[in-house]
Design a protein around this motif. Structure first.
Motif, PDB file in Angstrom:
ATOM      1  N   MET A  98      11.893   1.095  14.178  1.00 38.06           N
ATOM      2  CA  MET A  98      11.134   0.115  13.405  1.00 38.06           C
ATOM      3  C   MET A  98      11.318   0.362  11.907  1.00 38.06           C
ATOM      4  SD  MET A  98       7.085  -0.786  13.460  1.00 38.06           S
ATOM      5  CE  MET A  98       7.293  -1.731  14.950  1.00 38.06           C
ATOM      6  N   PHE A  99      11.579  -0.698  11.155  1.00 35.14           N
ATOM      7  CA  PHE A  99      11.784  -0.583   9.714  1.00 35.14           C
ATOM      8  C   PHE A  99      10.445  -0.580   8.976  1.00 35.14           C
ATOM      9  CE2 PHE A  99      12.193  -2.787   5.586  1.00 35.14           C
ATOM     10  CZ  PHE A  99      12.989  -1.865   4.932  1.00 35.14           C
ATOM     11  N   PHE A 100      10.292   0.403   8.075  1.00 37.74           N
ATOM     12  CA  PHE A 100       9.150   0.454   7.168  1.00 37.74           C
ATOM     13  C   PHE A 100       9.661   0.245   5.751  1.00 37.74           C
ATOM     14  CE2 PHE A 100       7.221   2.350  10.806  1.00 37.74           C
ATOM     15  CZ  PHE A 100       5.861   2.074  10.693  1.00 37.74           C
ATOM     16  N   ALA A 101       9.183  -0.812   5.101  1.00 32.75           N
ATOM     17  CA  ALA A 101       9.634  -1.119   3.746  1.00 32.75           C
ATOM     18  C   ALA A 101       9.261   0.001   2.799  1.00 32.75           C
ATOM     19  CB  ALA A 101       9.009  -2.428   3.277  1.00 32.75           C
ATOM     20  N   PRO A 102      10.221   0.554   2.068  1.00 34.25           N
ATOM     21  CA  PRO A 102       9.894   1.553   1.054  1.00 34.25           C
ATOM     22  C   PRO A 102       8.934   0.987   0.006  1.00 34.25           C
ATOM     23  CG  PRO A 102      12.244   1.573   1.521  1.00 34.25           C
ATOM     24  CD  PRO A 102      11.678   0.357   2.196  1.00 34.25           C
ATOM     25  N   LEU A 103       8.122   1.855  -0.540  1.00 32.70           N
ATOM     26  CA  LEU A 103       7.094   1.462  -1.502  1.00 32.70           C
ATOM     27  C   LEU A 103       7.290   2.189  -2.819  1.00 32.70           C
ATOM     28  CD1 LEU A 103       3.858   1.783   0.702  1.00 32.70           C
ATOM     29  CD2 LEU A 103       5.281  -0.255   0.356  1.00 32.70           C
ATOM     30  N   PHE A 104       6.929   1.505  -3.906  1.00 29.33           N
ATOM     31  CA  PHE A 104       6.690   2.172  -5.183  1.00 29.33           C
ATOM     32  C   PHE A 104       5.241   1.935  -5.559  1.00 29.33           C
ATOM     33  CE2 PHE A 104       6.269   1.912  -9.848  1.00 29.33           C
ATOM     34  CZ  PHE A 104       6.493   3.254 -10.137  1.00 29.33           C
ATOM     35  N   LEU A 105       4.514   3.020  -5.806  1.00 32.93           N
ATOM     36  CA  LEU A 105       3.104   2.945  -6.154  1.00 32.93           C
ATOM     37  C   LEU A 105       2.871   3.612  -7.505  1.00 32.93           C
ATOM     38  CD1 LEU A 105       1.530   4.010  -2.732  1.00 32.93           C
ATOM     39  CD2 LEU A 105       2.081   1.690  -3.520  1.00 32.93           C
ATOM     40  N   SER A 106       2.198   2.915  -8.396  1.00 33.44           N
ATOM     41  CA  SER A 106       1.727   3.533  -9.645  1.00 33.44           C
ATOM     42  C   SER A 106       0.404   4.207  -9.313  1.00 33.44           C
ATOM     43  CB  SER A 106       1.546   2.473 -10.726  1.00 33.44           C
ATOM     44  OG  SER A 106       2.772   1.831 -11.019  1.00 33.44           O
ATOM     45  N   HIS A 107       0.409   5.551  -9.295  1.00 30.17           N
ATOM     46  CA  HIS A 107      -0.745   6.257  -8.719  1.00 30.17           C
ATOM     47  C   HIS A 107      -1.900   6.479  -9.688  1.00 30.17           C
ATOM     48  CE1 HIS A 107       1.890   9.766 -10.013  1.00 30.17           C
ATOM     49  NE2 HIS A 107       0.770  10.011 -10.673  1.00 30.17           N
ATOM     50  N   GLY A 108      -1.676   6.302 -10.998  1.00 36.35           N
ATOM     51  CA  GLY A 108      -2.765   6.495 -11.947  1.00 36.35           C
ATOM     52  C   GLY A 108      -3.246   7.937 -11.987  1.00 36.35           C
ATOM     53  N   GLY A 109      -4.413   8.155 -12.588  1.00 37.24           N
ATOM     54  CA  GLY A 109      -5.027   9.473 -12.573  1.00 37.24           C
ATOM     55  C   GLY A 109      -5.801   9.676 -11.283  1.00 37.24           C
ATOM     56  N   PRO A 110      -6.232  10.898 -11.000  1.00 37.24           N
ATOM     57  CA  PRO A 110      -6.983  11.130  -9.765  1.00 37.24           C
ATOM     58  C   PRO A 110      -8.278  10.332  -9.691  1.00 37.24           C
ATOM     59  CG  PRO A 110      -7.114  13.032 -11.229  1.00 37.24           C
ATOM     60  CD  PRO A 110      -6.069  12.132 -11.799  1.00 37.24           C
ATOM     61  N   ASP A 111      -8.826   9.968 -10.858  1.00 37.44           N
ATOM     62  CA  ASP A 111     -10.080   9.200 -10.855  1.00 37.44           C
ATOM     63  C   ASP A 111      -9.872   7.750 -10.444  1.00 37.44           C
ATOM     64  OD1 ASP A 111      -8.669   8.701 -13.198  1.00 37.44           O
ATOM     65  OD2 ASP A 111     -10.460   8.370 -14.390  1.00 37.44           O
ATOM     66  N   VAL A 112      -8.619   7.349 -10.172  1.00 35.77           N
ATOM     67  CA  VAL A 112      -8.386   5.987  -9.672  1.00 35.77           C
ATOM     68  C   VAL A 112      -9.145   5.768  -8.357  1.00 35.77           C
ATOM     69  CG1 VAL A 112      -6.320   6.487  -8.296  1.00 35.77           C
ATOM     70  CG2 VAL A 112      -6.565   4.250  -9.388  1.00 35.77           C
ATOM     71  N   LEU A 113      -9.447   6.867  -7.668  1.00 33.20           N
ATOM     72  CA  LEU A 113     -10.165   6.766  -6.395  1.00 33.20           C
ATOM     73  C   LEU A 113     -11.646   6.440  -6.575  1.00 33.20           C
ATOM     74  CD1 LEU A 113      -8.577   9.870  -4.631  1.00 33.20           C
ATOM     75  CD2 LEU A 113      -8.089   7.463  -4.138  1.00 33.20           C
TER      76      LEU A 113
END
Length: 260
Positions: free
Chosen positions: A1-16
């Motif tokens: 099964m193909f999983f599309a590669p991702l690019f994520l801008s993760h920000g700082g840890p406080d993004v959560l």
């Protein structure tokens, strides 16, 4: 099964915890997918002079930041690694003529565990890490992705975790206005991703407006080119775009060939 590669801008840890919409986007995308066999993560905070691949029986959680709310230092992401997937990745890189080594590191930096905690909070999917190469360019990271593209067709979710813009000296903690030079950069990159203009993207330092202002050093953009290579020509689809703290573009992309 193909999983599309991702690019994520993760920000700082406080993004959560700071109200950013990005983690909810990451989670919604993960929820839309079948369960991956494993995750191969390239984080902008895992730097080496040559490609290093890591796996661990149980990953530690590295709180590689300072000055953030205390609750963030209590977060853990105790995922396991997967030695079989690591061996497959090593073999693919060797077949492409890329000299990679196994890294015995046992911890995930926040560029890895922050998006993973949002996407897969149970930490029940194996994670393999691959270093970013700060002395290599966009094309070298694209070639790394191409070499490992087969994994995306074999149930592995490939993620490049960095930031579409990353000039920490220009951020406005008070929530100042969006900086036009950050928007111009993110807009240019978005259009080339939608157009699948790979040569222009790989030549970003010479072509994109305000390149150095947005990336005084390029380690946070290099995982984008890794994900682009792993997609093996599939067109980018925007999952999220937005600028936070005045100059931090939190763009997220899936390379699945779907129309924008």
């Amino acid at each position: 099964m193909f999983f599309a590669p991702l690019f994520l801008s993760h920000g700082g840890p406080d993004v959560l915890i700071n109200g950013s919409p990005a983690p909810a986007v990451w989670r919604a995308h993960a929820d839309s997918l079948p369960r991956p066999r494993a995750i191969l993560m390239m984080s902008a905070h895992y730097l080496a002079l040559q490609p290093l691949l890591g796996s661990s029986p149980r990953w530690g959680t590295v709180h590689d930041f300072g000055g953030f709310p205390r609750e963030l230092y209590k977060l853990q992401y105790p995922a396991a690694g997967d030695d079989k997937v690591l061996a497959e990745a090593m073999a693919l890189l060797a077949a492409a003529g890329i000299d990679a080594r196994h890294d015995g590191a046992e911890g995930l930096d926040h560029g890895a565990w922050v998006p993973l905690l949002a996407m897969y909070p149970q930490a029940d999917i194996p994670v393999i890490t691959l270093s970013t190469l700060p002395r290599q360019d966009a094309r070298a990271h694209y070639q790394l992705g191409l070499a490992l593209a087969q994994l995306a067709e074999q149930g592995v979710l490939i993620i490049g975790s960095g930031s579409m813009t990353h000039n920490l000296y220009e951020l406005s903690r008070a929530g100042g206005p969006e900086q036009p030079w950050a928007k111009a950069f993110a807009d240019w990159m978005a259009q080339r991703l939608l157009d699948n203009d790979i040569e222009a993207l790989l030549d970003w330092e010479a072509r994109v407006p305000f390149a150095k202002q947005n990336h005084p050093s390029d380690e946070h953009l290099l995982p984008l080119f890794f994900a682009l290579g792993a997609a093996k020509g599939k067109v980018g689809r925007s999952l999220h775009r937005g600028i936070e703290l005045g100059a931090l573009a939190m763009d997220a992309w899936a390379f699945d060939g779907a129309a924008a």
